[in-house]
Motif scaffolding. Structure first.
Motif, mmCIF file in Angstrom:
data_model
loop_
_atom_site.group_PDB
_atom_site.id
_atom_site.type_symbol
_atom_site.label_atom_id
_atom_site.label_comp_id
_atom_site.label_asym_id
_atom_site.label_seq_id
_atom_site.Cartn_x
_atom_site.Cartn_y
_atom_site.Cartn_z
ATOM 1 N N LEU A 197 0.843 -1.209 0.000
ATOM 2 C CA LEU A 197 0.000 0.000 0.000
ATOM 3 C C LEU A 197 0.871 1.249 0.000
ATOM 4 O O LEU A 197 0.377 2.353 0.144
ATOM 5 C CB LEU A 197 -0.909 0.003 1.222
ATOM 6 C CG LEU A 197 -1.888 -1.180 1.335
ATOM 7 C CD1 LEU A 197 -2.754 -1.037 2.566
ATOM 8 C CD2 LEU A 197 -2.743 -1.279 0.086
ATOM 9 N N SER A 198 2.188 1.040 -0.142
ATOM 10 C CA SER A 198 3.196 2.106 -0.021
ATOM 11 C C SER A 198 2.816 3.155 1.018
ATOM 12 O O SER A 198 2.709 4.342 0.739
ATOM 13 C CB SER A 198 3.507 2.744 -1.376
ATOM 14 O OG SER A 198 2.327 3.041 -2.089
ATOM 15 N N ILE A 199 2.582 2.657 2.231
ATOM 16 C CA ILE A 199 2.422 3.532 3.391
ATOM 17 C C ILE A 199 3.802 4.092 3.726
ATOM 18 O O ILE A 199 4.789 3.358 3.684
ATOM 19 C CB ILE A 199 1.922 2.730 4.612
ATOM 20 C CG1 ILE A 199 0.669 1.932 4.269
ATOM 21 C CG2 ILE A 199 1.718 3.631 5.816
ATOM 22 C CD1 ILE A 199 -0.588 2.732 4.207
ATOM 23 N N PRO A 200 3.894 5.397 4.038
ATOM 24 C CA PRO A 200 5.204 5.936 4.428
ATOM 25 C C PRO A 200 5.822 5.108 5.556
ATOM 26 O O PRO A 200 5.134 4.690 6.478
ATOM 27 C CB PRO A 200 4.861 7.350 4.913
ATOM 28 C CG PRO A 200 3.585 7.692 4.234
ATOM 29 C CD PRO A 200 2.851 6.410 4.035
ATOM 30 N N GLN A 201 7.135 4.879 5.438
ATOM 31 C CA GLN A 201 7.834 4.003 6.381
ATOM 32 C C GLN A 201 7.504 4.313 7.843
ATOM 33 O O GLN A 201 7.147 3.441 8.616
ATOM 34 C CB GLN A 201 9.341 4.170 6.182
ATOM 35 C CG GLN A 201 10.160 3.238 7.036
ATOM 36 C CD GLN A 201 10.602 2.046 6.227
ATOM 37 O OE1 GLN A 201 10.668 2.089 5.011
ATOM 38 N NE2 GLN A 201 10.888 0.957 6.910
ATOM 39 N N GLU A 202 7.608 5.590 8.211
ATOM 40 C CA GLU A 202 7.451 5.933 9.628
ATOM 41 C C GLU A 202 6.078 5.472 10.120
ATOM 42 O O GLU A 202 5.933 5.000 11.240
ATOM 43 C CB GLU A 202 7.623 7.430 9.860
ATOM 44 C CG GLU A 202 6.830 8.330 8.934
ATOM 45 C CD GLU A 202 7.594 8.668 7.664
ATOM 46 O OE1 GLU A 202 8.147 7.749 7.049
ATOM 47 O OE2 GLU A 202 7.625 9.848 7.280
ATOM 48 N N TRP A 203 5.059 5.551 9.233
ATOM 49 C CA TRP A 203 3.727 5.103 9.646
ATOM 50 C C TRP A 203 3.662 3.587 9.715
ATOM 51 O O TRP A 203 2.909 3.016 10.498
ATOM 52 C CB TRP A 203 2.668 5.649 8.694
ATOM 53 C CG TRP A 203 2.391 7.098 8.940
ATOM 54 C CD1 TRP A 203 2.732 8.148 8.154
ATOM 55 C CD2 TRP A 203 1.734 7.658 10.091
ATOM 56 N NE1 TRP A 203 2.341 9.326 8.737
ATOM 57 C CE2 TRP A 203 1.723 9.054 9.921
ATOM 58 C CE3 TRP A 203 1.167 7.101 11.244
ATOM 59 C CZ2 TRP A 203 1.163 9.920 10.859
ATOM 60 C CZ3 TRP A 203 0.600 7.956 12.176
ATOM 61 C CH2 TRP A 203 0.610 9.343 11.983
ATOM 62 N N GLN A 204 4.488 2.936 8.882
ATOM 63 C CA GLN A 204 4.485 1.465 8.920
ATOM 64 C C GLN A 204 4.813 0.976 10.326
ATOM 65 O O GLN A 204 4.117 0.143 10.889
ATOM 66 C CB GLN A 204 5.493 0.919 7.915
ATOM 67 C CG GLN A 204 5.046 1.080 6.468
ATOM 68 C CD GLN A 204 6.015 0.444 5.491
ATOM 69 O OE1 GLN A 204 6.805 -0.417 5.870
ATOM 70 N NE2 GLN A 204 5.956 0.878 4.248
ATOM 71 N N ASP A 205 5.882 1.528 10.911
ATOM 72 C CA ASP A 205 6.249 1.108 12.277
ATOM 73 C C ASP A 205 5.067 1.305 13.214
ATOM 74 O O ASP A 205 4.680 0.402 13.954
ATOM 75 C CB ASP A 205 7.442 1.934 12.773
ATOM 76 C CG ASP A 205 8.689 1.645 11.963
ATOM 77 O OD1 ASP A 205 8.665 0.632 11.230
ATOM 78 O OD2 ASP A 205 9.647 2.431 12.036
ATOM 79 N N VAL A 206 4.474 2.495 13.155
ATOM 80 C CA VAL A 206 3.365 2.793 14.060
ATOM 81 C C VAL A 206 2.265 1.746 13.905
ATOM 82 O O VAL A 206 1.839 1.110 14.862
ATOM 83 C CB VAL A 206 2.800 4.202 13.775
ATOM 84 C CG1 VAL A 206 1.621 4.494 14.684
ATOM 85 C CG2 VAL A 206 3.891 5.250 13.948
ATOM 86 N N LEU A 207 1.865 1.529 12.641
ATOM 87 C CA LEU A 207 0.771 0.589 12.398
ATOM 88 C C LEU A 207 1.167 -0.826 12.828
ATOM 89 O O LEU A 207 0.420 -1.522 13.515
ATOM 90 C CB LEU A 207 0.398 0.609 10.912
ATOM 91 C CG LEU A 207 -0.280 1.915 10.480
ATOM 92 C CD1 LEU A 207 -0.467 1.942 8.969
ATOM 93 C CD2 LEU A 207 -1.622 2.065 11.176
ATOM 94 N N LEU A 208 2.392 -1.234 12.449
ATOM 95 C CA LEU A 208 2.858 -2.572 12.816
ATOM 96 C C LEU A 208 2.708 -2.766 14.317
ATOM 97 O O LEU A 208 2.076 -3.714 14.795
ATOM 98 C CB LEU A 208 4.328 -2.741 12.396
ATOM 99 C CG LEU A 208 4.859 -4.177 12.351
ATOM 100 C CD1 LEU A 208 4.031 -4.995 11.378
ATOM 101 C CD2 LEU A 208 6.319 -4.184 11.929
ATOM 102 N N GLY A 209 3.242 -1.809 15.078
ATOM 103 C CA GLY A 209 3.136 -1.902 16.529
ATOM 104 C C GLY A 209 1.693 -2.017 16.973
ATOM 105 O O GLY A 209 1.321 -2.928 17.719
ATOM 106 N N ALA A 210 0.870 -1.128 16.460
ATOM 107 C CA ALA A 210 -0.535 -1.110 16.881
ATOM 108 C C ALA A 210 -1.205 -2.455 16.589
ATOM 109 O O ALA A 210 -1.829 -3.060 17.457
ATOM 110 C CB ALA A 210 -1.268 0.009 16.162
#
Ligand SMILES: Nc1ncnc2c1ncn2[C@@H]1O[C@H](COP(=O)(O)OP(=O)(O)OP(=O)(O)O)[C@@H](O)[C@H]1O
Ligand SMILES: Nc1ncnc2c1ncn2[C@@H]1O[C@H](COP(=O)(O)OP(=O)(O)OP(=O)(O)O)[C@@H](O)[C@H]1O
Ligand SMILES: [Mg+2]
Ligand SMILES: [Mg+2]
Lengths: 294, 335, 543, 335
Positions: B303-316
């Motif tokens: 979904l080419s989510i910006p990297q920094e958001w990937q971490d956030v989402l992954l964690g969540a």
């Protein structure tokens, strides 16, 4: 430790240690040091984001009272204190890789990451004749080398490829496996992707692997730095080309400048170790061969 | 079972007997449910790309290394231990594989075996620290993590070792079964072996017993020291295999990689439902946990989510996944 | 009654009144329509089989569990408790069956946990706490050290701390769930004394125990429950043991076993071959010099006061405690086990005394707990576990021991204390071994089950197995043992043939420098009453 | 109870009286011994440089951040929990400090307070996950670790935030007491506060109780959920302070730092003698543990040991240090 009087000690504190680029710098520096009978220490933090670790290394290096100090600062501001101490101790300082915004360093042995990346972008645009999607797998999101190369490349695309669309930049920490996964995902997610750029050796090899695994052969892959895998890939044509800086030269010149400074010689303020584009055509030319490390 | 019959529990007793095993199966089914849910979500978000066979292979392929490390970690964690050395240990094993095959010219198959055994050696050292020297697993393996990352650099001269033999790369990238990379088969096979070890052998039983009450296990006649060592050695063997697989994928042994892999591996194990306090390990769960992580990573990249958001989402998402798992288990307990 | 001036007084104020209490757990109906009355000034003995629902009833009363249904009245008013602390503050204090001290905290910190009177609501006041604890301990005549950590105390001392804690609330009702299970006669007697002091015309005690002997000396009234239901209640005075037990079990039980101890026909010991010989065993700090011989098919009893070192002797023997000195010979061959595993392989099994800490894998299933010891020897081929066989054997063992559980997959923590104990015993019975060391084998086990286990031990011996039975219950030792090894302070102070073993002789050997403590243990008609009267008798010695 | 008095077990308890406190003190003395030993070794190896006041200050200075994180971690670990989010959480707090002070122009002192409180907020979220949602601390804080690292990048725009106000840097580099950087004083002060909290307040006592036997604590009426939350919040506050100190030292908030700090912090705590299985926390020990790590790092660099060997030695020495600690404790137990 050792008897300090007779031998000259030069301490290099680099931005990194494990990555091949920094190992190449280390090799160059060591070669120059050995030729001049100088004792060299070379240290760098595990990641280019570990600013504090580097400051501690720098601090410890200064504490050791080397005759000269070389620094590739991750963050000039953070280094200021330790640099002042070195200065007050009368230790000549040479900055390398990227500048240190301070007037303490006698000289800066550096290369322009942004310009290098821009060069890469230029070739990318040629390869995909100015249109289509291009993906970027960067090695770091914050550190200078990471951002300069990323932004330089993006600027290059703007300039040389009106019709080129850059995808959301992804970061693989310079880890080949992670970068490979990212590249694969990019290729999968964007069927009409034209080209991929990896911003350092790890990223470049990763991109290469990812593309290879995805089975696409029509992609323009451009790398950064050298290393055996990239050189071979360029020979075999899997990789269109790469920009390399001259890390070993950088190491050499850093040490040489320091030695000259110690000898009281006048040294140039700004020494650019430059960069060059290499591909299948020029890879065997002497200056490329001198620049690339394996 | 006369008393069982006579007891007030009679009502339940009938349904009771098969319940245990079935309960476990049910739970894993539900854990798989979380995975399926995530998969569906991404499929809806990116219907044309995400659910394609090609991408599924990508996901499976990217699961191999973490999956292998997680399998090994499952045994260690089941004994209420932990192994932080798997990441850099893997890098060291990759380097050793390079030494064996490239520098010493040992034939590929033998070299691979040796590299895996070297992983076992790392495990043995961890085992000695934990079982014999009685050191806390966390600190013992943390130290090993440092030592391994250092040695990987020392031995390789801080330079990657490039493999020549195509057969070595083929071990990961080749496709015995069309369109399925061998690496995936290796992972599958390893998972099956691990599952058998865990649920059908003394190793699994004793690991569980040690994890739930070491002193009791000891007094019950379990050779705790011995089995702890074996567990860490098994963990090390999986680490070794992971080292072979990653270097086979990359065609080179990268001495500087590995740091951070251990946390992903442990996360996979825990997401899978194995308890860090020991006494409860599930291999199926671990595989699901590993898949959840790589599906998330891949999906967010697709979904080419910006990297920094990937971490956030992954964690969540990990939080949510584990939370659901908790709810489910509590539900079972009171059902 | 041992205490004439306190006549039982069923007409005293009604402290507790329970009607139709119901509590169900997944797969288990622990309480169904339970009732209970407790009057001021009385000690009510609550008896029932393992799993009858005693602990559950008390946990419901003190807010550990929420009841599903039922009417609960305390001091005439409906009972409302949010939890144990709240209950205790209202004067309803409980001492749980499983010790619930916090190992890392000191005696003082444990007793006044949540009642620290912190300065500024945050800062602890260690000196003040110590003082309060000392006062309390002095008042109770307990010689405990306020700043000793709970984990450094023996089971018995931990028990004392629990009691001190319960009494530190000015409680109207004191519930004790098998407080004497981990105590030996002397300690139990001391506890009885405490209880008598506690009971006044405004307070009452619910006392749960499986040791029928002590009840006669202590309780005014007995209430029998079975399968979570009220069976009957009656004054202790007239009741005979058989009545009580019969009501408990719901069928006549022959308790004659304990009636005529010591066993009349000690097997002609001498000519039996010696299986296990221990010489000058030493394992600091608790075992100094222990020597004894175990013959084939013999039950060797170990008696002694708390901390006599019997447990440590056993654990040094099987290699779970370091031993500095001494030789152990098995069938004449010297052996030196470095771990219980080695001992087990050589055919020696040990059942630990501390069920929760050293016996159980609480989170695991009953099956996993039972099969553990036999897995390696019986239920594997080439490392593969033969699960069907293991389950089969476990189920047979479970029914043989009459373990009460809905199914073997039940987490063992959900079983009643007694049934947990049976499961741990079953663990060793499932494995072939020639020497079995049982440390407090019937701790917390009901009379019926105790009877079964006793005969089971005798059976094992009859089959030629050799048993060591460590027990703090003298009657048990006297009943089972062919020979009795008496220990004190880490030394063997005497070995008695069953014929010569009686409470007096054993106590004399056990309580070395404690001679004055037992002048009056000679009691009128030894034979039938010995077991029962022993405890009160020793207490008399104290007061 | 005269019987108890007479029994040997009683004597055991009798000696028990002074034992508890004295044991701890003795142990810390000896742990300090390990530190002194290492220090002496380096002083002999490098007599002219290592033991100089300048270098000692360097060592202390380099201990500050890890020390602060370790202090917070000690409370969490005492409850048998773990907090993996301290590293990236620290980075996030640094970034927030930058946002507050640089971007929003909040006065420095207030900004610092807010940044520390923000750390408390992170702790609160961890606390909720662990105490209320009943998630395993390891996974809950692992997730938070990812979220924090992501947010740090998002909020900072993935670029360092540079502080202008000299007073901010002065908070770390200034020297109220000549030749001792304020950062060191801050650490010392924080350590004292932590020590009081641990040994003189309900917080420490309940944390110990929860870590030692959570069920029993609950039965005894300890509000476990509440106190767990408080513990994680306290941990978070120390994280926040660490974030302030590191950004004050560097003169900038580095959004991408922090990863890996959590392991060093936990290592410090464990080396100090706090048990990862809970119920046993010592602040003095933690400080010693942190010092051992930074003395080792500094000493090895002073001796200019090749970097790849530094990791190896660091790992090895940590193993030995913890092993000695073990031996000592076992010796005490049987003495
Ligand atoms: N938490 C629980 N979950 C499920 N079942 C339980 C739980 N606690 C008790 N039980 C069941 O309830 C029944 C009564 O248990 P309880 O502990 O009250 O018996 P008890 O009379 O105290 O036995 P004992 O004399 O052995 O202590 C038993 O069958 C037990 O298995
Ligand atoms: N839960 C426990 N924790 C620590 N030590 C224990 C525990 N249980 C038993 N012990 C050890 O056993 C000794 C006595 O234990 P216990 O209170 O059961 O009396 P006992 O079994 O009659 O004594 P012994 O078996 O040593 O003659 C104690 O001194 C202690 O050393
Ligand atoms: Mg009970
Ligand atoms: Mg005992």
């Amino acid at each position: 430790g050792r008897s300090r009087e007779d031998v000259t000690h030069i301490a290099l504190v680099s931005k990194g240690f494990q990555h091949q680029f920094w190992q190449a710098v280390r090799r160059g520096a060591r070669a120059e040091a050995d030729e001049n009978g100088v004792v060299l220490t070379f240290e760098g933090p595990p990641a280019e984001t570990d600013v504090e670790a580097q400051i501690t290394m720098l601090q410890n290096a200064v504490t050791r009272n080397p005759d000269a100090l070389g620094l590739a600062a991750l963050d000039s501001r953070a280094a200021a204190l330790a640099l002042d101490e070195a200065h007050s101790k009368g230790i000549p300082v040479v900055a390398f890789d990227s500048g240190v915004d301070s007037d303490i360093p006698l000289a800066t042995v550096a290369t322009d990451n942004a310009a290098a990346a821009k060069e890469a972008a230029k070739h990318m645009c040629e390869l995909i004749d100015g249109t289509g999607q291009v993906g970027i797998v960067a090695h770091d999101q914050v550190s200078l080398s990471g951002t300069d190369r990323r932004d330089g490349f993006l600027a290059g695309l703007e300039e040389y490829g009106s019709g080129v669309e850059a995808l959301e930049v992804q970061y693989g920490e310079g880890d080949q496996a992670k970068s490979a996964d990212i590249a694969r995902s990019m290729v999968t997610a964007h069927p009409d992707l034209k080209g991929l750029f990896g911003t350092n050796e790890g990223s470049a090899i990763g991109v290469l692997k990812g593309v290879e695994e995805s089975g696409r052969t029509d992609l323009a892959v451009i790398g950064f730095d050298s290393g055996r895998a990239q050189v071979e890939a360029i020979r075999s044509g899997e990789m269109a080309g790469a920009v390399t800086q001259d890390p070993m030269q950088m190491g050499r010149l850093t040490v040489r400048t320091a030695i000259e400074a110690l000898a009281g010689k006048k040294v140039e303020k700004m020494i650019d170790t430059g960069f060059l584009w290499y591909d299948a055509d020029n890879i065997d030319s002497d200056d490329v061969q001198r620049a690339v490390y394996l | 079972m006369s008393t069982l019959a006579a007891s007030p529990a009679r009502e339940e007793a009938g349904t009771g007997r098969p319940r245990g095993p079935r309960r476990v199966r049910l739970q894993q089914l539900l854990a798989a449910g979380t995975l399926v849910l995530i998969f569906l979500a991404f499929s809806i978000a990116s219907p044309t790309i995400f659910p394609t066979w090609g991408n599924i292979v990508t996901i499976l392929y990217s699961t191999v290394v973490i999956g292998l490390l997680a399998l090994g970690a499952t045994f260690v964690i089941t004994t209420a231990g932990i192994d932080l050395s798997v990441g850099t240990g893997m890098a060291l094993c990759a380097v050793m594989s390079g030494m064996f095959i490239v520098n010493w010219g040992i034939p590929v198959p033998l070299g691979i075996v040796l590299a895996i055994l070297f992983g076992g050696l790392i495990g043995l050292i961890n085992g000695v620290s934990v079982a014999i020297l009685d050191l806390p697993p966390f600190i013992a393996t943390l130290a090993m993590m440092m030592v391994a990352s250092g040695l990987a650099l020392v031995i390789s001269g801080a330079a990657p070792i490039y493999f020549e033999a195509p057969s070595y790369m083929g071990f990961s990238t080749g496709t015995i079964i069309p369109s399925i990379p061998n690496a995936v088969l290796v992972l599958a096979l390893a998972a099956v072996i691990a599952a058998v070890l865990m649920s059908r052998t003394l190793l699994g039983r004793y690991a569980t017993a040690i994890g739930s009450n070491q002193e009791a296990a000891e007094l019950a006649g379990v050779a705790v020291k011995k089995w702890l060592m074996i567990v860490y050695i098994v963990g090390g063997l999986f680490t070794g295999l992971a080292g072979v697989m990653i270097s086979a994928r990359l065609g080179s042994a990268q001495p500087a990689t590995g740091m951070g892999y251990e946390l992903d591996a442990i996360a996979a194990v825990v997401i899978g439902g194995t308890s860090l306090s020991g006494g409860r390990g599930t291999i199926v769960g671990t595989m699901i946990g590993a898949l959840i992580i790589s599906v998330l990573t891949n999906g967010l990249q697709i979904l080419s989510i910006p990297q920094e958001w990937q971490d956030v989402l992954l964690g969540a998402v990990i939080l949510v996944a584990v939370f659901i798992d908790r709810l489910r288990r509590r539900a079972e307990r009171t059902a | 009654m041992t205490d004439p001036q306190r006549a039982s007084d069923p007409e005293g104020e009604l402290l507790l009144e329970v009607r139709g209490a119901v509590k169900t757990f997944p797969g288990v109906r622990a309480l169904s329509g339970m009732r209970l009355d407790l009057h001021a000034g009385e000690v009510l003995a609550l008896v029932g089989e393992n799993g009858a629902g005693k602990s559950t009833l008390m946990k419901v009363l003190t807010g550990v569990h929420r009841p599903d249904a039922g009417e609960f009245r305390y001091l005439g008013r409906p009972l409302r408790v949010s939890g144990p602390l709240d209950a205790a503050r209202q004067g309803l204090a409980i001492i749980h069956q499983e010790l619930n001290l916090i190992p890392a905290l000191t005696v003082a910190q444990n007793i006044f946990l949540r009642r620290e009177h912190p300065a500024a609501g945050l800062f602890t006041r260690p000196r003040d706490l110590e003082a309060r604890t000392r006062d309390l301990l002095d008042r109770l005549g307990m010689d405990l050290d306020p700043s000793a950590r709970a984990e450094d105390l023996t089971v018995a001392q931990q028990q004392m701390v629990e009691i001190a804690k319960a009494l530190s609330f000015d409680a109207r009702v004191l519930v004790m769930d098998e407080p004497t299970a981990a105590l030996n006669e002397t300690e139990a007697a001391a506890l009885h004394a405490l209880i008598r002091d506690f009971v006044t015309p405004r307070t009452g005690v619910v006392f749960i125990s499986h040791r029928m002997e002590e009840l006669r000396g202590l309780a005014d009234r007995v209430q029998v429950i079975r399968d979570g239901e009220y069976v009957d209640d009656f004054p202790m005075a007239g009741a005979t043991l058989d009545e009580v037990v019969t009501k408990m079990v719901g069928r006549p039980v022959d308790t004659s076993g304990r009636a005529h101890a010591p066993r009349d026909a000690p097997p002609e010991g001498e000519d039996r071959p010696v299986l296990l010989a221990v010489e000058h065993l030493r394992s600091e700090p608790l075992v100094h010099d222990v020597s004894f011989e175990l013959r084939e098919g013999e039950i060797l009893g170990f008696a002694g006061l708390m901390g006599a070192g019997r447990t440590e002797t056993a654990r040094a023997l099987i290699g779970s405690l370091p031993r500095q000195r001494g030789e152990v010979r098995l069938r004449g061959r010297p052996v030196a086990f470095r771990s219980p595993a080695q001992a087990a392989r050589a055919g020696i099994g040990y059942l630990p005394e501390d069920r929760k800490r050293l016996g159980l894998m609480l989170e695991s299933s009953v099956l996993a707990n039972m099969e553990l010891s036999a897995l390696g020897s019986r239920f594997q081929r080439a490392g593969l576990v033969r699960r069907a066989d293991a389950r089969q054997a476990a189920e047979e063992q479970a029914s043989a021991l009459r373990i009460r559980t809905p199914h073997l997959e039940q987490p063992i923590k959900n079983l009643s204390g007694g049934n947990q104990q049976k499961a741990v015993i079953g663990r060793w019975l499932m494995r072939e071994s020639d020497v079995l060391i049982f440390d407090e084998p019937t701790r917390g086990i009901d009379v019926g089950a105790k009877e079964e286990i006793h005969s089971l031990l005798e059976e094992l011996a009859a089959q030629g197995r050799s048993l060591i039975v460590i027990s703090s219950e003298l009657p048990e030792v006297l009943r089972l043992a062919h020979r009795v090894v008496v220990m004190a302070e880490g030394r063997v102070t005497g070995v008695l043939e069953a014929a010569d073993a009686d409470p007096e002789s054993v106590m004399r050997l056990a309580a070395v420098e404690e001679a004055p403590a037992h002048p009056r243990t000679t009691d009128p008609d030894p034979a039938p009453e010995r077991g029962r009267t022993d405890a009160p008798a020793t207490t008399e010695g104290h007061r």
